[in-house]
Scaffold this active site. Structure first.
Site, PDB file in Angstrom:
ATOM      1  CD  GLU A 256      -3.514   3.632  -1.190  1.00  0.00           C
ATOM      2  OE1 GLU A 256      -3.571   4.879  -1.161  1.00  0.00           O
ATOM      3  OE2 GLU A 256      -3.509   2.930  -0.159  1.00  0.00           O
TER       4      GLU A 256
ATOM      5  CD  GLU B  18      -2.915  -0.532   2.508  1.00  0.00           C
ATOM      6  OE1 GLU B  18      -3.443   0.578   2.674  1.00  0.00           O
ATOM      7  OE2 GLU B  18      -2.967  -1.444   3.357  1.00  0.00           O
TER       8      GLU B  18
ATOM      9  CG  ASP C   6      -0.222   6.874  -0.797  1.00  0.00           C
ATOM     10  OD1 ASP C   6      -1.232   7.393  -1.302  1.00  0.00           O
ATOM     11  OD2 ASP C   6       0.505   7.483   0.007  1.00  0.00           O
TER      12      ASP C   6
END
Length: 246
Positions: free
Chosen positions: A133, A61, A65
């Site tokens: 993500e 993630e 991101d």
């Protein structure tokens, strides 16, 4: 490495078409299968590598991101040459908002791929954005930045980014309301309390006061959601005054 074999073998026979379905989403054939397995492994599985490090999608993630933000920033820089730093930052925030990423993950039905010991019905909305993500993070580690850029262009930019529409999109009604109150010297207060209703899930209720007067109420499964709903209702009650200030 035994832990990689363990993750590859951990998926049930029902998931036999995992990589076939994933290829349709990605638009290319994955090279490193284990990284995509990790991208859909929930921490509740409690899988660890040979060194005892947890294997789940949370670290991916973080990578995803950063990559999404980078690709969107580059796109906006080229697409909106007149935009200053503040404008570009605000526009990027609208594209990569949690709400938007949740919708993207939900549209791709990424939750169908998750390996978890927790029933999927118990997950909150953010699971969809988290998986999106993590998937981008996996693409980066598997194929590099250019493949991420192509994937984000295909799945995010081309179908979803309309500059004019984004300019009018509100990310947070609460932030917008607070900004207006501060500029206009209005006093405000979000009075939050636990709602002891008969729902299975705990709920919270909010009373939003403006200059000592209750202007809206809302109820939701978290304090944050309840406050946002109350702020949205207040926004539409004072929409003309607030938008004239923008």
């Amino acid at each position: 490495m035994s832990f990689i074999r363990n993750i590859l073998n951990s998926r049930s026979p029902v998931d036999g078409n995992f990589f076939v379905q994933l290829k349709e989403i990605l638009g290319f054939k994955p090279k490193s299968k284990s990284i995509y397995i990790t991208a859909f492994t929930h921490r509740s599985m409690n899988i660890k590598d040979d060194k005892g490090n947890p294997i789940n999608y949370e670290r991916l993630e973080f990578v995803g991101d950063a990559i999404i933000g980078s690709v969107i920033a580059a796109y906006l820089f080229e697409k909106v040459p007149h935009g200053d730093e503040g404008y570009l930052t605000k526009m990027r925030s609208k594209v990569v908002s949690r709400e938007h990423l949740n919708k993207l993950g939900e549209e791709l039905r990424l939750i169908d791929f998750v390996e978890s010991r927790i029933p999927k019905s118990n997950f909150g909305d953010n699971i969809h954005g988290n998986l999106f993500e993590a998937l981008v993070g996996a693409i980066y580690l598997d194929r590099g930045y250019k493949f991420c850029e192509k994937f984000i262009n295909t799945r995010v930019i081309n179908p979803h980014i309309d500059i004019e529409a984004l300019e009018g999109k509100v990310i947070s009604y609460k932030s917008l309301l607070i900004e207006w109150c501060q500029k206009e010297k209005h006093t405000f207060d979000f009075q939050v309390y636990e709602d002891t209703g008969k729902d299975e899930l705990k709920h919270f209720s909010v009373k939003l006061t403006l200059n000592g007067k209750v202007v809206s109420k809302a109820r939701a499964t978290s304090k944050k959601k309840a406050e946002e709903k109350a702020a949205k209702r207040a926004f539409f009650a004072f929409q003309n005054e607030i938008t004239n200030l923008q």
